[in-house]
Design an enzyme around this catalytic site. Structure first.
Site, PDB file in Angstrom:
ATOM      1  N   GLU A 104      26.377  61.239  28.690  1.00 21.18           N
ATOM      2  CA  GLU A 104      25.818  61.859  29.963  1.00 21.18           C
ATOM      3  C   GLU A 104      25.043  63.007  30.211  1.00 21.18           C
ATOM      4  O   GLU A 104      24.415  63.306  31.086  1.00 21.18           O
ATOM      5  CB  GLU A 104      27.111  61.835  30.957  1.00 21.18           C
ATOM      6  CG  GLU A 104      27.701  63.299  30.926  1.00 21.18           C
ATOM      7  CD  GLU A 104      28.809  63.335  29.709  1.00 21.18           C
ATOM      8  OE1 GLU A 104      29.549  64.043  29.401  1.00 21.18           O
ATOM      9  OE2 GLU A 104      28.970  61.949  28.880  1.00 21.18           O
ATOM     10  N   HIS A 155      28.295  63.682  24.198  1.00 23.67           N
ATOM     11  CA  HIS A 155      28.337  63.393  25.478  1.00 23.67           C
ATOM     12  C   HIS A 155      26.806  62.637  25.845  1.00 23.67           C
ATOM     13  O   HIS A 155      26.027  63.263  26.272  1.00 23.67           O
ATOM     14  CB  HIS A 155      27.987  64.709  26.460  1.00 23.67           C
ATOM     15  CG  HIS A 155      29.323  65.556  26.227  1.00 23.67           C
ATOM     16  ND1 HIS A 155      30.452  65.245  27.147  1.00 23.67           N
ATOM     17  CD2 HIS A 155      29.836  66.525  25.422  1.00 23.67           C
ATOM     18  CE1 HIS A 155      31.662  65.964  26.731  1.00 23.67           C
ATOM     19  NE2 HIS A 155      31.210  66.701  25.657  1.00 23.67           N
ATOM     20  N   CYS A 180      33.983  62.334  23.653  1.00 19.92           N
ATOM     21  CA  CYS A 180      34.160  63.585  23.073  1.00 19.92           C
ATOM     22  C   CYS A 180      35.781  63.777  22.811  1.00 19.92           C
ATOM     23  O   CYS A 180      36.030  63.007  21.942  1.00 19.92           O
ATOM     24  CB  CYS A 180      34.011  64.920  24.118  1.00 19.92           C
ATOM     25  SG  CYS A 180      34.189  66.553  23.274  1.00 19.92           S
TER      26      CYS A 180
END
Length: 200
Positions: free
Chosen positions: A183, A181, A78
């Site tokens: 994750e 992202h 990001c």
């Protein structure tokens, strides 16, 4: 066990990145200590917030990153990806790390399309990379950003369309970056993190 240093410079969702990497099989350290960073097999540069603040808060880690990336992989996520580039126009013109050629630009205001670009969108894989090994073309990943990366095809790993086409992941040497992202991107994101660990 592969050791990944997650850089803590005061911006970013470090715990979710840590959980993602550990789920993918790495041992992690959240750190702002240069020696700990230099001892790691790989480095992740996360980040959420303003570009200029991120660059300022990196402090002495900037110089250490230049040394580290000469021999070992760094993954920006990001804002961390955006800081890998040369410049950003966010709240004025600011210099980035310059590890990847290109600039960070603001999405143009377009009727019916909200900024920030938030939610699930697809990535088009533009060139082969171990980071995207086993990832199907046009897989969905999770984005939250108001500015986007502009670089040349040579340094574009994946591209995404929202208001305009942009580089959703970039590469130059050992510097890798993803705008989305991983994750927060389910099985696709976990595979990308697993691939990163496999590159170390």
């Amino acid at each position: 066990m592969t050791q990944v240093a997650i850089l803590d410079y005061g911006l970013g969702n470090l715990r979710s990145v840590m959980r993602g990497l550990e789920h993918a099989g790495a041992t992690t350290t959240i750190t702002k200590d240069i020696d700990e960073m230099m001892d790691a097999d790989g480095v992740v540069l996360p980040g959420v917030g303003a570009f200029s603040e991120g660059m300022e808060k990196l402090g002495e880690l900037k110089t250490a990153l230049y040394t580290y990336v000469q021999e070992r992989p760094v993954l920006g996520i990001c804002l961390g990806m955006q800081m890998l580039l040369e410049t950003s126009c966010e709240f004025g013109t600011h210099a980035g790390l310059g590890l990847v050629p290109g600039s960070v630009r603001e999405f143009p205001r377009t009727s019916g399309l909200k900024v920030p670009h938030m939610g699930w969108n697809t990535i088009h894989i533009d060139q082969e990379s171990p980071l995207f090994e086993g990832i199907p073309q046009n897989s969905y990943v999770y984005f939250v950003h108001s500015f986007y990366a502009k670089t040349v095809p040579e340094h574009t790993l994946t591209s995404t369309e929202y208001i305009c086409p942009f580089a959703s992941s970039v590469v130059s040497g050992n510097a890798y970056g993803v705008q989305f992202h991983p994750e927060k991107s389910g099985d696709v994101g976990l595979r990308i993190l697993t691939n990163f660990i496999g590159m170390l």
